[in-house]
Design a protein around this motif. Structure first.
Motif, PDB file in Angstrom:
ATOM      1  N   TRP A  42       0.821  -1.205   0.000  1.00  0.00           N
ATOM      2  CA  TRP A  42       0.000   0.000   0.000  1.00  0.00           C
ATOM      3  C   TRP A  42       0.858   1.260   0.000  1.00  0.00           C
ATOM      4  O   TRP A  42       0.601   2.220  -0.701  1.00  0.00           O
ATOM      5  CB  TRP A  42      -0.915  -0.034   1.220  1.00  0.00           C
ATOM      6  CG  TRP A  42      -2.060   0.901   1.117  1.00  0.00           C
ATOM      7  CD1 TRP A  42      -2.254   2.040   1.851  1.00  0.00           C
ATOM      8  CD2 TRP A  42      -3.181   0.799   0.246  1.00  0.00           C
ATOM      9  NE1 TRP A  42      -3.426   2.645   1.491  1.00  0.00           N
ATOM     10  CE2 TRP A  42      -4.023   1.900   0.497  1.00  0.00           C
ATOM     11  CE3 TRP A  42      -3.563  -0.105  -0.742  1.00  0.00           C
ATOM     12  CZ2 TRP A  42      -5.217   2.117  -0.187  1.00  0.00           C
ATOM     13  CZ3 TRP A  42      -4.736   0.092  -1.418  1.00  0.00           C
ATOM     14  CH2 TRP A  42      -5.547   1.203  -1.148  1.00  0.00           C
ATOM     15  N   THR A  84       4.216   5.993  -2.002  1.00  0.00           N
ATOM     16  CA  THR A  84       3.184   5.080  -2.478  1.00  0.00           C
ATOM     17  C   THR A  84       3.330   4.901  -3.989  1.00  0.00           C
ATOM     18  O   THR A  84       4.286   5.401  -4.581  1.00  0.00           O
ATOM     19  CB  THR A  84       1.771   5.557  -2.070  1.00  0.00           C
ATOM     20  OG1 THR A  84       0.845   4.489  -2.319  1.00  0.00           O
ATOM     21  CG2 THR A  84       1.358   6.824  -2.804  1.00  0.00           C
ATOM     22  N   GLN A 132      -6.188   7.155  -1.327  1.00  0.00           N
ATOM     23  CA  GLN A 132      -5.127   7.544  -0.399  1.00  0.00           C
ATOM     24  C   GLN A 132      -4.997   9.063  -0.315  1.00  0.00           C
ATOM     25  O   GLN A 132      -4.877   9.623   0.770  1.00  0.00           O
ATOM     26  CB  GLN A 132      -3.779   6.958  -0.840  1.00  0.00           C
ATOM     27  CG  GLN A 132      -3.628   5.491  -0.549  1.00  0.00           C
ATOM     28  CD  GLN A 132      -2.292   4.979  -1.056  1.00  0.00           C
ATOM     29  OE1 GLN A 132      -2.040   4.996  -2.262  1.00  0.00           O
ATOM     30  NE2 GLN A 132      -1.450   4.533  -0.152  1.00  0.00           N
ATOM     31  N   GLN A 168      -5.431  11.024   3.080  1.00  0.00           N
ATOM     32  CA  GLN A 168      -4.214  11.548   3.704  1.00  0.00           C
ATOM     33  C   GLN A 168      -4.006  13.049   3.507  1.00  0.00           C
ATOM     34  O   GLN A 168      -3.347  13.676   4.316  1.00  0.00           O
ATOM     35  CB  GLN A 168      -3.005  10.751   3.206  1.00  0.00           C
ATOM     36  CG  GLN A 168      -3.063   9.306   3.679  1.00  0.00           C
ATOM     37  CD  GLN A 168      -1.969   8.427   3.109  1.00  0.00           C
ATOM     38  OE1 GLN A 168      -2.216   7.295   2.755  1.00  0.00           O
ATOM     39  NE2 GLN A 168      -0.768   8.922   3.012  1.00  0.00           N
TER      40      GLN A 168
END
Length: 193
Positions: A35, A87, A114, A118
């Motif tokens: 991930w 990532t 993500q 985030q």
């Protein structure tokens, strides 16, 4: 090279809801899902094309050339690892040929989730594959975009060469350092008290 280059970055566990994802088909190649690595709450998100080798053939943890070059340069420009989250466009390492366009279009949804969760202050795309996928434009490249900030998908985004390209072509190393210094200055500017 400093000693931290021999250590692995802390791996961010794949969310339970995504662990069994088979949509892109790369699970058939036998690579596991990665991930991300580093601090999920970091201000700077670095995007690469796909995870490199995390283990050797015997299953022992190792640091691949991408991570080693990236970490060395980040240290040189003064960016601490706690400020970073790494990532990927693809969450699995391709081991054989695959339908690149289809797989990237499927996997980009993980990255979008993500980003939404985030909310990094800065995004840095490394290498043409990551740049073209993130910018949603197959015509753009690092050479033409480096050295300035771009608003992409609602995020302040910079680009730089892929660390493996820097390893293979040492003449790119000064530009790689320059681009990461550019990011470090922007980070300091954002966090000035």
């Amino acid at each position: 090279m400093n000693s931290s280059c021999s250590e692995s970055w802390r791996e961010d566990p794949t969310p339970k809801s995504q662990q069994a994802c088979q949509e892109c088909g790369l699970y058939n190649q036998g690579s596991r899902m990665v991930w991300g690595e580093g601090n999920p709450k970091a201000s700077i998100m670095i995007i690469l094309d796909n995870p490199g080798a995390l283990e050797d053939r015997e299953g022992n943890r190792m640091v691949c050339g991408t991570r080693q070059t990236l970490r060395q340069t980040l240290s040189t420009v003064g960016l601490e690892e706690e400020l970073l989250y790494v990532t990927y466009i693809l969450k699995r390492r391709p081991l054989r040929k695959y339908d690149k366009e289809r797989v990237r279009s499927v996997c980009i949804h993980h990255l979008e989730a993500q980003l939404e969760q985030q909310q990094p202050s800065l995004v840095v795309c490394l290498g043409n594959v990551a740049v073209q996928s993130f910018f949603q434009n197959p015509e753009v490249d690092v050479k033409g975009l480096r050295g300035e900030w771009h608003e992409v998908r609602g995020f302040k985004t910079a680009v730089a060469y892929h660390p493996l390209a820097v390893r293979r072509r040492p003449n790119l190393a000064p530009m790689f350092e320059e681009d990461l210094s550019f990011v470090a200055r922007a980070f300091l500017e954002l966090n000035r008290v």
